[in-house]
Scaffold this active site. Structure first.
Site, short mmCIF file in Angstrom:
data_model
loop_
_atom_site.label_atom_id
_atom_site.label_comp_id
_atom_site.label_asym_id
_atom_site.label_seq_id
_atom_site.Cartn_x
_atom_site.Cartn_y
_atom_site.Cartn_z
CG ASN A 86 -1.92 -1.12 1.22
OD1 ASN A 86 -2.45 -1.46 0.17
ND2 ASN A 86 -2.19 -1.71 2.38
CD GLN A 93 2.60 3.69 3.23
OE1 GLN A 93 2.44 4.32 2.18
NE2 GLN A 93 3.79 3.43 3.74
CB VAL A 95 2.99 1.29 9.29
CG1 VAL A 95 4.39 1.40 9.89
CG2 VAL A 95 1.99 0.81 10.34
CG HIS A 99 4.40 -2.43 5.31
ND1 HIS A 99 4.43 -1.08 5.55
CD2 HIS A 99 3.10 -2.77 5.24
CE1 HIS A 99 3.19 -0.62 5.62
NE2 HIS A 99 2.36 -1.63 5.43
CG HIS A 101 0.25 -6.13 3.61
ND1 HIS A 101 -0.42 -6.12 4.82
CD2 HIS A 101 0.48 -4.82 3.31
CE1 HIS A 101 -0.58 -4.86 5.23
NE2 HIS A 101 -0.05 -4.06 4.33
P1 AMP Z 1 -0.59 -0.79 5.92
O1 AMP Z 1 -2.02 -0.48 6.28
O2 AMP Z 1 -0.37 -1.28 4.53
O3 AMP Z 1 0.32 0.37 6.27
O4 AMP Z 1 -0.17 -2.00 6.84
C1 AMP Z 1 0.22 -1.85 8.16
C2 AMP Z 1 -0.03 -3.16 8.84
O5 AMP Z 1 0.72 -3.20 10.03
C3 AMP Z 1 -1.50 -3.40 9.24
O6 AMP Z 1 -1.98 -4.56 8.59
C4 AMP Z 1 -1.44 -3.55 10.76
O7 AMP Z 1 -2.33 -4.52 11.24
C5 AMP Z 1 0.01 -3.96 10.97
N1 AMP Z 1 0.58 -3.64 12.26
C6 AMP Z 1 0.54 -2.47 12.92
N2 AMP Z 1 1.22 -2.55 14.08
C7 AMP Z 1 1.73 -3.81 14.14
C8 AMP Z 1 2.52 -4.52 15.08
N3 AMP Z 1 2.94 -3.95 16.22
N4 AMP Z 1 2.84 -5.80 14.83
C9 AMP Z 1 2.41 -6.39 13.69
N5 AMP Z 1 1.67 -5.78 12.76
C10 AMP Z 1 1.32 -4.51 12.98
#
Ligand code: AMP
Length: 113
Positions: A86, A93, A95, A99, A101
């Site tokens: 994302n 997105q 974070v 990354h 998925h």
């Molecule tokens: P995105 O929405 O593509 O930025 O994905 C971020 C992902 O990080 C989401 O699917 C969250 O559930 C996951 N996430 C956030 N914090 C953590 C964490 N501490 N450990 C594992 N996954 C996380």
């Protein structure tokens, strides 16, 4: 310098994760809010905020993340899976540390939401 994200904290060992793979370029761990029976995130050690900021010199890292995705999918016993990156809040997105998925273990519909 970009703000520290929760993924940098995981890389630094300040926040725990359910690790599934690690090498000199990346770390993979299970998503805390899985969207399928298998939902793994692969993050580069380098804090690239998103694909938008990735540069030519990051080519090796980016290619590596995809090869690791395939390796993990095989290790998880997945016959089919989806890899998702994302980019930007409107694309989901949340974070801002790039990354990948890896999602599988159930039938996945298309197009995505
Ligand atoms: P995105 O929405 O593509 O930025 O994905 C971020 C992902 O990080 C989401 O699917 C969250 O559930 C996951 N996430 C956030 N914090 C953590 C964490 N501490 N450990 C594992 N996954 C996380």
């Amino acid at each position: 310098m970009a703000d520290k994200t929760i993924f940098s904290e995981i890389l630094d060992g300040n926040i725990p994760c359910d690790e599934v793979y690690k090498d000199e370029l990346c770390l993979a761990f299970r998503d805390i809010q899985p969207q399928a029976p298998v939902h793994i995130l692969i993050i580069p050690n380098k804090a690239i905020p998103s694909l938008r900021e990735a540069q030519e010199k990051d080519s090796q890292i980016l290619g590596h993340l995809l090869l690791v995705a395939a390796k993990i999918a095989e290790k998880e016993g997945l016959e089919a899976w989806r890899t998702i990156i994302n980019t930007g809040a409107e694309a989901g997105q949340t974070v801002f540390h790039l990354h990948v998925h890896v999602i599988g273990g159930r039938a996945l519909t298309w197009p995505p939401g």
